[in-house]
Design an enzyme around this catalytic site. Structure first.
Site, PDB file in Angstrom:
ATOM      1  N   PRO A  96       0.853  -1.195   0.000  1.00  0.00           N
ATOM      2  CA  PRO A  96       0.000   0.000   0.000  1.00  0.00           C
ATOM      3  C   PRO A  96       0.888   1.244   0.000  1.00  0.00           C
ATOM      4  O   PRO A  96       1.494   1.589   1.016  1.00  0.00           O
ATOM      5  CB  PRO A  96      -0.805  -0.124   1.296  1.00  0.00           C
ATOM      6  CG  PRO A  96      -0.070  -1.106   2.138  1.00  0.00           C
ATOM      7  CD  PRO A  96       0.906  -1.857   1.306  1.00  0.00           C
ATOM      8  N   ASP A 147       5.880   2.313   2.388  1.00  0.00           N
ATOM      9  CA  ASP A 147       4.982   1.171   2.559  1.00  0.00           C
ATOM     10  C   ASP A 147       4.155   1.418   3.812  1.00  0.00           C
ATOM     11  O   ASP A 147       4.681   1.368   4.927  1.00  0.00           O
ATOM     12  CB  ASP A 147       5.838  -0.092   2.700  1.00  0.00           C
ATOM     13  CG  ASP A 147       5.005  -1.366   2.796  1.00  0.00           C
ATOM     14  OD1 ASP A 147       3.806  -1.285   3.141  1.00  0.00           O
ATOM     15  OD2 ASP A 147       5.566  -2.449   2.541  1.00  0.00           O
ATOM     16  N   HIS A 148       2.869   1.668   3.621  1.00  0.00           N
ATOM     17  CA  HIS A 148       2.038   2.074   4.757  1.00  0.00           C
ATOM     18  C   HIS A 148       1.810   0.947   5.753  1.00  0.00           C
ATOM     19  O   HIS A 148       1.353   1.176   6.864  1.00  0.00           O
ATOM     20  CB  HIS A 148       0.689   2.623   4.256  1.00  0.00           C
ATOM     21  CG  HIS A 148       0.133   3.708   5.123  1.00  0.00           C
ATOM     22  ND1 HIS A 148       0.147   3.649   6.499  1.00  0.00           N
ATOM     23  CD2 HIS A 148      -0.460   4.897   4.816  1.00  0.00           C
ATOM     24  CE1 HIS A 148      -0.419   4.736   6.999  1.00  0.00           C
ATOM     25  NE2 HIS A 148      -0.786   5.519   5.996  1.00  0.00           N
ATOM     26  N   ARG A 149       2.164  -0.285   5.354  1.00  0.00           N
ATOM     27  CA  ARG A 149       2.020  -1.374   6.312  1.00  0.00           C
ATOM     28  C   ARG A 149       2.982  -1.172   7.481  1.00  0.00           C
ATOM     29  O   ARG A 149       2.707  -1.582   8.602  1.00  0.00           O
ATOM     30  CB  ARG A 149       2.336  -2.721   5.639  1.00  0.00           C
ATOM     31  CG  ARG A 149       1.312  -3.137   4.586  1.00  0.00           C
ATOM     32  CD  ARG A 149       1.735  -4.424   3.903  1.00  0.00           C
ATOM     33  NE  ARG A 149       3.082  -4.312   3.325  1.00  0.00           N
ATOM     34  CZ  ARG A 149       3.763  -5.343   2.833  1.00  0.00           C
ATOM     35  NH1 ARG A 149       3.243  -6.549   2.869  1.00  0.00           N
ATOM     36  NH2 ARG A 149       4.970  -5.172   2.325  1.00  0.00           N
TER      37      ARG A 149
END
Lengths: 537, 474
Positions: free
Chosen positions: A330, A506-508
């Site tokens: 994401p 990376d929004h994770r």
């Protein structure tokens, strides 16, 4: 006495490579250490040399094939050991019309015409489209000499003639679809191929070119026969006979579909929707957990001016990597502007110093050093997610990849251990890697192991972008062009230099606020390069 | 000078001639080799002539046993002109074979008479009275069929000791016939011979007729009718030997370890058919044949030699004409480069006994073996169908087997009038993945035998209208 030339080790952890193209063809004489093929491994194209000299007898793969290390790539006739190669060195034979006698048995000049048929091109491949002829009527050809390039749904293949002779007739023209087993050319004075064990059947009277009625009724521009799927009758799949046939015709394994119809029936629509998707058993790209990525077909308007080229080599690898990245990560991007008057001044002042050391300093090495320093504050930007294990991997080494634009497409060379190199060293390395990237001469391990990447689009243009993270990295920094801007300072209008930066993460693993802080901290170093000096180890 | 073709089909039976016609339709230069008769066993000494005999004797039987109750009185009975009957039967076969000839010629297929032998994977020789010629082809289709199995001590002379071929050619009505083998061929011939007045004894090794061939419930209906019509059946019996005696023949059979002698005039051996894998010198082409004589083929009916295909009886069970025809179309399409495999869910089977038996899909046992643990099974009798009653043919039923989870129809087994024609609807239902409701909700015309299909589906769901069913307790 034929010698097998095998695919050598291409680098640590590399077990296979994709054949981009042959640099030799059957009949060519090669010297020891002469490159015979371009092989793509993990984004790098490597030229594979032959360790011995000889005459190329047979090439075992076609462009697009994946070759495992240790597989025989070609066989050489009359190969001398590498040490004696100097004696055997011969200029590579030029193209088709050479009059050098073939190493094969000389053609029996019996004046009889012989039909050369399109051989099997691979499993499930029943036809190919003629791309172009490599010979013309009147040419004399050697056994195993390529006579045509034929495009199948998998790759472009060079089709050799099994026997020597003089080309009499070409039975097709470019663009024609040729069925396996159809006569492609007729040869006069065709002897039998040396390797042919089956006695050549007496030449039958030339059969008229297969009538058009035989061409399968293609639903689209190309019928992908990507395999012969097992019958459905014995599986629990429910689909009408017509749907089952349709699936076969368009290359969909109906056994692998789950139906949306009544009682789980696989409908015509289900089959059409699955068209062009990778079969379930397609090998997952390395380094990624297996995932099914849709592969929709594209069919243009009938008769539209379009041409198709195979998606192979570096382009294919880029496509796979980008698709995987966008599929898994994401992405989000934070953007900000840095005032770079000090940076510009510093670089200007160092020009002479750099020249003395035989290099020139660009903004990129400075940015790389600033990145390393900022990552020390925010280690998660130098991490990876191990999805399979459900763990975050923090890396205590700093390998900075930088995106390089090459004629073949995007390549990302890596500055290894950037934290232990000074700006001059990094500059030299960037210049060297960039040049070799453009020439396609990078070694595979020079493009591996990056922990974070920087992309410098400024040199080309653009104000801001949203780059794609190079999975399994978790961040990519973008730098854009330096521009002048009017600002009001102490009531005075003033021109300052500014440069835009983006941080895509990376929004994770990384939240927006964290990325914003990273970018702010990084810009602090860019705006005041003195900080880099202070933090230097 | 050898003739040269794109496709050469060996054998002009219901598989071969279909393959040849479809090949020609694809634009291939096609030839077909036939050593005996166009149409093969099916049209000449199998399906078609036997149906002619069965139809004629069915009418005879009807006249003798069914007319009176309808008030149709035949003065002085009916006599059978056996020679004329056989001539008519032959004319039926000839008409059909003539049709095949026209179709082949009309499609531009070269017909070559003679016996083919492979020389290599690209060449055969064809031997005939005119000599030997060589024929070459890019693709061959082996459609050489099967022949009746002979058993030791019963060598066919096709006059007294006969296969189906000889039996179909009797031009006088035999007085006593011993039929060895109670399979579908033996019973079809037994049925019609009995109607002609022959005393028939069926010698069956198993404990029931049509064992393992059809649904046991269906077999039972036919067995009862045979008995009623006076066919004598001996179970658990093995035919050991025969000898010619003054009054005809004596067949010695072993039952429970004891020998028994069956006197008869003609002996009919119908213990099955074997593939002709030992003919046409398949080895020379590199074609592999298994130990039973079947040519090994894949789902495209390709043999172990990539340019040679095999279809019909020669390539495996079921040995049925319609399966051969389907494969004939299939291989021609494959040769034309189409992506096809044999992918039928079911091959229907029909037994032209009295009454007829027809089935499609799985039996109960097969369904259980395939992992369908919960089955819905229902029956609808012809006795409750208006048309069957008005035809005075009320023996039998339609039986359906469905998956209880989905109501998807797995098998349909019919015994009764016109079962052979009714089964096609079941084939379509199974191929389409139909549910019981799909059949029960489709309006079937009244009054027809076809209504039994709709009603059987209803019965399987537990609520047929025309039979009394207890409410379905779920």
């Amino acid at each position: 006495m034929a010698t097998d030339v095998k695919l050598p080790e291409l680098g640590e952890g590399v077990s296979e490579g994709e054949l981009v193209q042959w640099l030799v063809k059957p009949g060519d004489s090669v010297k020891a250490d002469q490159p015979i093929a371009e092989v793509l491994t993990d984004k790098a194209t490597v030229e594979v040399p032959t360790p011995v000299a000889g005459v190329v007898k047979e090439v075992k793969f076609k462009a697009g094939d994946v070759i495992t290390v240790g597989s025989t790539m070609i066989t050489l006739d009359g190969a001398a050991p590498a040490k004696a190669a100097a004696a055997a060195a011969a200029a590579p034979a030029p193209a088709a019309t050479t009059s050098t006698p073939a190493p094969a048995a000389p053609a029996a000049a019996n004046g009889k015409a012989q039909d050369i048929k399109l051989p099997e091109l691979g499993e499930g491949v029943s036809e190919g489209e003629l791309v172009n002829w490599l010979v013309k009527p009147g040419d004399s050809v050697k056994a195993d000499q390529p006579i045509a390039e034929v495009l199948t749904d998998k790759a472009t293949v060079e089709v050799p003639t099994p026997v020597a002779g003089t080309v009499k007739d070409l039975m097709f023209k470019s663009g024609d679809v040729i069925k396996v087993g159809s006569t492609m050319i007729t040869l006069i004075g065709g002897g039998s191929a040396p390797a042919a064990t089956a006695p050549a059947a007496p030449a039958p009277a030339p059969v008229a070119a297969t009538p058009a009625a035989i061409a399968p009724v293609a639903a689209s521009t190309s019928t992908a026969t990507s395999g012969i799927f097992p019958p459905v009758a014995d599986s629990k799949v429910l689909a009408t006979p017509a749907t089952r046939r349709l699936a076969r015709e368009i290359g969909v394994d109906i056994n692998a579909l789950s139906g949306t119809g009544l009682a789980g029936r696989v409908t015509r629509e289900d089959v059409l929707a699955a068209q062009g998707k990778a079969p379930a058993k397609a090998a997952a790209p390395a380094a990624a957990a297996s995932m099914t990525i849709p592969k929709p077909a594209y069919t243009g308007p009938v008769g539209a001016a379009e041409n198709r080229v195979p998606l192979i080599g570096i382009r294919k690898r880029i496509a796979e990597n980008m698709q995987r990245s966008k599929h898994v990560i994401p992405h989000f991007t934070i953007m900000d502007e840095a005032k770079v008057d000090s940076l510009v001044a510093m670089r200007e002042s160092l020009k002479e110093h750099a020249e003395k050391h035989g290099t020139k300093i660009t903004y990129l090495p400075i940015v790389i050093k600033a990145m390393v320093a900022t990552i020390r504050e925010f280690p998660m930007f130098n991490a990876s997610i191990d999805d399979a294990a459900g763990e975050i991997v923090y890396k205590n080494y700093f390998n900075i990849g930088f995106a390089a634009d090459t004629p073949n497409g995007l390549v990302v060379p890596v500055i290894k251990d950037a934290d232990r190199k000074n700006i001059l060293e990094i500059s030299k390395e960037i210049l060297d890697l960039s040049k070799r990237a453009r020439d396609g001469k990078l070694k595979p391990d020079e493009m591996k192991g990056a922990t974070i990447t920087v992309t410098n689009i400024g040199s080309i243009g653009g104000t801001y972008a949203t780059p794609v993270i190079n999975h399994p990295e978790v961040a990519i920094l973008g730098m854009y062009k330096i521009d002048e801007k009017a600002v009001v300072k102490d009531g005075q209008l003033k021109a300052i230099k500014v440069q835009n930066f983006t941080m895509t993460a990376d929004h994770r693993l990384i939240d927006g606020a964290v990325a914003a802080r990273f970018l702010a901290s990084f810009i602090g170093r860019i705006e005041n390069p003195g900080k880099l000096l202070v933090e230097m180890i | 000078m050898a003739q040269n073709f794109d496709v050469v089909v060996i054998g002009a039976g219901p598989g071969g001639y279909v393959a040849a016609i479809r090949s020609a339709q694809h634009g291939f230069k096609t030839a077909i080799i036939e050593r005996e008769f166009l149409g093969g066993v099916c049209l000449n000494v199998g399906c078609i002539p036997s149906k002619a005999m069965i139809t004629a004797t069915h009418l005879l039987h009807k006249a003798q046993h069914g007319f009176a109750e309808m008030g149709l009185n035949i003065k002085g009975g009916i006599d059978v002109d056996m020679k004329k009957l056989v001539t008519w039967k032959q004319s039926v076969s000839d008409k059909m074979a003539g049709g095949v000839n026209q179709l082949l010629k009309g499609n531009g297929v070269t017909i070559i008479s003679g016996e083919a032998e492979f020389k290599s994977s690209k060449e055969i020789t064809v031997k005939s009275s005119k000599g030997t010629e060589s024929v070459q082809a890019k693709h061959f289709v082996v459609a050489t069929g099967s022949r009746p199995i002979e058993i030791p001590g019963f060598k066919f002379d096709e006059k007294d000791i006969c296969s189906s071929t000889g039996a179909l050619a009797f031009d006088t009505i035999p007085k006593r016939v011993a039929v060895i083998g109670g399979g579908y061929i033996g019973l079809e011939i037994s049925s019609y011979l009995r109607k002609l007045g022959t005393e028939v004894t069926v010698i069956e090794a198993q404990s029931s007729l049509l064992a393992g061939v059809v649904d046991p419930d269906c077999a039972q209906v036919v067995t009862r009718k045979l008995k009623k019509d006076g066919v004598n059946v001996i179970y658990g019996a093995k035919a050991k030997s025969q000898k010619k005696v003054k009054s005809g023949y004596e067949v010695t059979v072993e039952i429970n370890g004891k020998d028994e002698v069956i006197p008869c005039d003609k002996i009919l051996v119908t213990v099955g058919r074997r593939p002709n894998g030992d003919q046409a010198n398949l080895k020379a082409a590199g074609i592999q044949v298994d130990e039973r004589g079947f040519v090994k083929v894949d789902a495209q009916r390709r043999t172990t030699v990539s340019n040679i295909f095999a279809i019909g009886d020669i390539c495996g069970q079921p040995m049925l004409a319609h399966k051969a025809s389907h494969e004939g179309v299939l291989v021609a399409d494959v040769i034309a480069g189409q992506n096809r495999v044999y992918d039928a869910k079911t091959v229907p089977a029909v037994v032209f006994t009295d009454p007829e038996i027809a089935s499609a899909g799985m039996t109960e046992d097969e369904a259980k073996k395939k992992g369908f643990t919960d089955l819905l099974i229902g029956k609808f009798p012809f006795a409750a169908n208006g048309r069957a009653v008005s035809m005075s043919e009320t023996d039998g039923f339609v039986k359906m087997i469905a998956d209880k989870k989905t109501n998807i129809i797995l098998g349909v087994h019919i015994v009764g009038p016109e079962a052979s024609n009714l089964i096609s609807e079941a084939v379509l239902a199974i191929e389409m993945g139909a549910r019981l409701e799909d059949l029960s909700l489709s309006i079937h015309p009244h009054p027809t035998l076809g209504e039994t299909m709709m009603e059987a589906a209803e019965a399987t769901l537990g609520h047929a209208i025309h039979i009394i069913q207890r409410p379905l307790r779920k």
